[in-house]
Motif scaffolding. Structure first.
Motif, short mmCIF file in Angstrom:
data_model
loop_
_atom_site.label_atom_id
_atom_site.label_comp_id
_atom_site.label_asym_id
_atom_site.label_seq_id
_atom_site.Cartn_x
_atom_site.Cartn_y
_atom_site.Cartn_z
N TRP A 111 0.14 -3.84 -5.92
CA TRP A 111 0.39 -2.51 -5.36
C TRP A 111 -0.92 -1.75 -5.37
CZ3 TRP A 111 5.17 0.80 -5.06
CH2 TRP A 111 6.30 0.04 -4.81
N VAL A 112 -1.25 -1.12 -4.24
CA VAL A 112 -2.44 -0.30 -4.12
C VAL A 112 -2.00 1.11 -3.77
CG1 VAL A 112 -4.66 0.04 -2.99
CG2 VAL A 112 -3.80 -2.29 -3.36
N LEU B 73 -6.87 1.10 7.84
CA LEU B 73 -6.50 0.26 6.70
C LEU B 73 -6.30 -1.19 7.12
CD1 LEU B 73 -5.69 0.12 3.70
CD2 LEU B 73 -3.35 0.69 4.41
N GLU C 76 0.77 5.36 0.75
CA GLU C 76 -0.03 6.38 1.42
C GLU C 76 0.71 7.72 1.38
OE1 GLU C 76 -1.57 4.08 5.29
OE2 GLU C 76 0.62 4.05 5.00
N THR D 71 -10.12 4.92 3.92
CA THR D 71 -10.22 3.70 3.11
C THR D 71 -11.51 2.94 3.35
OG1 THR D 71 -8.93 2.52 4.80
CG2 THR D 71 -7.73 3.42 2.92
N LEU E 5 -3.07 4.64 -2.79
CA LEU E 5 -4.20 5.39 -2.25
C LEU E 5 -3.95 6.85 -2.56
CD1 LEU E 5 -4.27 3.49 1.16
CD2 LEU E 5 -5.84 3.14 -0.77
N TYR F 170 0.85 -1.19 0.00
CA TYR F 170 0.00 0.00 0.00
C TYR F 170 0.89 1.24 0.00
CZ TYR F 170 -4.01 -2.93 1.37
OH TYR F 170 -5.00 -3.87 1.40
N ASP G 46 -3.27 4.11 9.24
CA ASP G 46 -2.86 2.71 9.14
C ASP G 46 -3.81 1.81 9.93
OD1 ASP G 46 -0.62 3.54 7.71
OD2 ASP G 46 0.63 3.65 9.50
#
Length: 321
Positions: free
Chosen positions: A315-316, A114, A80, A269, A318, A78, A111
């Motif tokens: 992979w994300v 998430l 951020e 999220t 945000l 992730y 976090d």
């Protein structure tokens, strides 16, 4: 005592000082753990081992922190936004554990939301602000900063603090829990949906960070560039995601500030929104939905069908809608 110890870790802008002798010369256990015990009844099927929690590690992504260690082994990465428009990563490990991961940095309030997607995950981080520590203690996770598990961390040579703190994952858990531990996150893997559009490169920008993903058809993976420079790794395994998700979210100011007075952004999220999913050199428009903090994030095509990810690292990113 624990609050004071963790606060001392980050309050002065440096992490807990750990002696090199704590890890010097020691060889971490193999990724697959101990050998299986022989079955007394070979003809009977063996039961699957219970699924344990995933390991999550907060990772630095400033220029002095590169190249990274152990990032290529993560199942999910992730990205951020943090103070000053910079970015940090939260790497999730389930399939296997690298010998070392880092550099490790501090946790943020977002976090905690998430990580509610996972079942009581272990969070490795260098520390957190004093006012955030009670929230971490009350969250449904296993917090493992250096003040709690000093033997799991070490200082790497050649870099100045705070960019030289590393984790030995096998000091926190004997073996990887297995890919099934990712199930609560809600992702589905399988064949690509119909349609999409050819897109072999995509750049995602934050105020002070830039990520570029370029499709490598020979490897069926995306090459990653950080701020215009190809991502490398100290362990010879740079990140190479099979799927890249650009998830558009709402980012708002939080009630926390860093030592320079910059506000810490809070990335929401939970809710719903749009996304773009990159896989197989194509881009797919998507919708994401996560109704409650304890729910996983579901990605679907505009007509409501589940949008499968390709097998491999995800992979994300945000990023603000």
């Amino acid at each position: 005592m624990r609050r004071a110890a963790v606060t001392a870790l980050v309050g002065a802008g440096t992490a807990v000082s750990l002696m090199a002798g704590c890890t010097g010369g020691e060889r971490p256990p193999d990724d697959d753990g101990r050998a299986p015990e022989p079955s007394p009844r070979p003809s009977a099927p063996r039961s699957a081992p219970p699924v344990g929690p995933v390991l999550t590690v907060k990772i630095d992504n400033t220029r002095p922190a590169r190249p990274h260690t152990g990032l290529g082994t993560a199942d999910i990465v992730y990205v951020e936004q943090v103070e000053g428009g910079l970015s940090r990563m939260l790497a999730v490990y389930a399939s296997s554990l690298p010998k070392a991961v880092g550099p490790v940095r501090s946790a943020r309030e977002a976090d905690l939301e998430l990580l509610r997607q996972f079942d009581h995950p272990t969070l490795a981080f260098s520390g957190a602000q004093t006012r955030l520590l009670p929230l971490i203690d009350r969250s449904p996770l296993r917090a493992e900063p250096p003040s709690r598990s000093p033997g799991a961390y070490f200082r790497g040579g050649g870099r100045a603090a705070p960019h030289n703190l590393y984790l030995r994952p096998h000091r926190l858990m004997p073996a990887a829990p297995g890919k099934a531990a990712l199930t609560p996150a809600g992702f589905t893997f399988g064949a690509a949906p119909e349609g999409g559009r050819k897109e072999t490169t995509r750049t995602v920008r934050y105020p002070a960070a830039r990520f570029t993903f370029t499709w490598d058809a020979r490897r069926d993976r995306y090459r990653v560039a950080l701020d215009g420079t190809a991502a490398t790794a100290t362990d010879g395994q740079p990140p190479a995601p099979a799927t890249v998700v650009v998830q558009y979210v709402r980012t708002r100011p939080s009630g926390y500030y860093d030592s320079r007075g910059s506000n810490t952004p809070y990335t929401e999220t939970v809710g719903s929104g749009t996304a773009v999913v990159l896989r197989d050199g194509r881009a797919y428009d998507a919708l994401w939905k996560r109704p409650e903090p304890g729910d996983g994030t579901r990605f679907a095509t505009p007509d409501g069908a589940p949008l499968n990810f390709a097998e491999g690292q995800v992979w994300v990113l945000l990023t603000t809608a």
